[in-house]
Design a protein around this motif. Structure first.
Motif, short mmCIF file in Angstrom:
data_model
loop_
_atom_site.label_atom_id
_atom_site.label_comp_id
_atom_site.label_asym_id
_atom_site.label_seq_id
_atom_site.Cartn_x
_atom_site.Cartn_y
_atom_site.Cartn_z
N ALA A 128 -2.97 -9.40 -0.45
CA ALA A 128 -2.91 -7.94 -0.53
C ALA A 128 -3.18 -7.47 -1.95
O ALA A 128 -3.90 -6.49 -2.18
N LYS A 129 -2.59 -8.17 -2.93
CA LYS A 129 -2.81 -7.80 -4.33
C LYS A 129 -4.27 -8.02 -4.72
O LYS A 129 -4.87 -7.22 -5.45
N ALA A 130 -4.86 -9.11 -4.24
CA ALA A 130 -6.25 -9.40 -4.55
C ALA A 130 -7.17 -8.28 -4.05
O ALA A 130 -8.18 -7.96 -4.70
N ARG A 131 -6.84 -7.68 -2.91
CA ARG A 131 -7.64 -6.57 -2.41
C ARG A 131 -7.52 -5.37 -3.35
O ARG A 131 -8.51 -4.66 -3.60
N LEU A 132 -6.33 -5.15 -3.90
CA LEU A 132 -6.15 -4.06 -4.87
C LEU A 132 -6.93 -4.33 -6.15
O LEU A 132 -7.43 -3.40 -6.80
N ASP A 133 -7.05 -5.59 -6.53
CA ASP A 133 -7.75 -5.94 -7.76
C ASP A 133 -9.22 -5.56 -7.73
O ASP A 133 -9.88 -5.48 -8.78
N THR A 134 -9.77 -5.32 -6.55
CA THR A 134 -11.17 -4.95 -6.44
C THR A 134 -11.37 -3.44 -6.58
O THR A 134 -12.52 -2.97 -6.60
#
Length: 380
Positions: A128-134
């Motif tokens: 979920a955090k990785a999706r925010l990182d984009t």
């Protein structure tokens, strides 16, 4: 190169980067901890001052945190996909491990940890955090990280900007990616840059910085101190070395190789506030553990690990996989060493606040830097 005092003869490397506005910007496998925790009188004094502990409480906490670091690695392997993160509970002196499967509780508890049943695995939260990182973030969003205690991705917004349309829109999009909670902070993070001042610095161009940790062949520090190929001068103005690699934003780390006449030692400078600290490894301390920072401006201060793998939204761009702490810092402390007991943790990047009123500071984990450049930490 000449050293003119016993302290300088003993210690060559430890630092905190300081960049001026013109600077290129800011924000290995871990070795196991030594068998016997080291707790000098100076370290205990710093923990008493900054954490409100007695000497006995500080020594006991260091022992408990070293046990927790060992147990966390074992619990992660035992729990597998059920692992929901872990944190150190200062009140109980034990590691708490989140689990999505109640069937794993007995095995993890047998390792010496307490357990808590959670809804989301650490893997799911990381995704979920990785999706925010984009996603690009507005200036009113300070950063975001996975928080094992709330079992969510925490998005931190600047209190004064929380109702701005761009901030509210980012939060709404974040909530659509997974389990998200919102926290507030007093100010936006900034890199700890400042004008050239006294201390034990190194220089590159018009930037003054400090060493983080010695590695064989040089030292690691913050990436905003200089670009690859930049020449480095030592505290005495003599030629010291060259930036071999540097990354910022995205990351905030760099590797400087040193010339003959300079040498490396496995030491973090205590600045006379505490005895110089020997570095014996780089075992990662858990969330909730105590941690101390050495910097050329504010010298030695301690606090606790608040979060890991946080994306910090600096004005120069986002920096990923940072560790958030309650330790204060000020301009000129950038690049300096974060250490827990005798274990290297990372190099100072930036934060908000100061050491008079308090604040928060982030560091780039040292093991990531070692792995990126293929370096070996110089240990005692």
């Amino acid at each position: 190169m000449r050293r003119t005092s016993a302290l300088r003869t003993t210690v060559v490397a430890l630092l905190l980067t300081v960049g001026l506005g013109a600077a290129h910007t800011v924000p290995a496998a871990a070795e196991p901890p030594s068998a016997t925790p080291t707790a000098s009188a100076g370290l205990l004094e710093a923990m008493r001052r900054d954490l409100g502990l007695t000497d006995h409480q500080a020594a006991e906490r260091l022992r408990a945190e070293r046990d927790a670091a060992r147990v966390e690695a074992e619990a992660r392997r035992a729990a597998g996909d059920s692992f929901g993160g872990a944190w150190f509970d200062a009140r109980s002196g034990r590691l708490v491990v989140g689990l999505t499967d109640r069937g794993d509780e007995a095995e993890v508890r047998a390792l010496g940890a307490d357990t808590r049943l959670v809804r989301h695995s650490a893997g799911a939260l990381d995704r979920a955090k990785a999706r925010l990182d984009t996603r690009p973030a507005p200036a009113g969003v300070a950063g975001w990280h996975v928080d094992p205690r709330s079992n969510s991705v925490v998005v931190t917004v600047v209190r004064a900007d929380r109702d701005l349309p761009a901030v509210r829109a980012f939060v709404d999009r974040a909530r659509a990616t997974g389990p998200v909670t919102v926290a507030e902070t007093a100010a936006a993070p900034r890199t700890y840059a400042a004008g050239t001042v006294g201390g034990d610095p190194y220089y590159t161009g018009n930037v003054r910085c400090s060493i983080g940790f010695s590695v064989h062949g040089g030292f690691v520090t913050a990436g905003h101190c200089g670009r690859a190929g930049a020449a480095v001068r030592g505290w005495d103005g003599s030629a010291m070395g060259t930036f071999q690699g540097s990354s910022f934003p995205g990351d905030d780390y760099a590797y400087v190789s040193i010339h003959s006449g300079w040498w490396t030692v496995p030491v973090v400078l205590g600045w006379g506030t505490v005895p110089d600290r020997l570095v014996r490894g780089s075992a990662e301390a858990p969330v909730g553990a105590s941690i101390c920072r050495s910097g050329s401006t504010t010298r030695w201060h301690c606090g606790t690990v608040l979060a890991k793998n946080e994306t910090v939204n600096y004005s120069q761009g986002a920096v990923y996989q940072m560790t958030k702490t309650s330790v204060c810092a000020e301009g000129g402390d950038s690049g300096g060493a974060f250490i827990s007991g005798d274990q290297a943790q990372g190099v100072t990047s930036g934060g908000w606040g100061n050491c008079s009123t308090g604040g928060e500071t982030w560091f780039q984990p040292v093991n990531e830097i070692l792995g990126r450049y293929g370096l070996t930490l110089h240990t005692a």
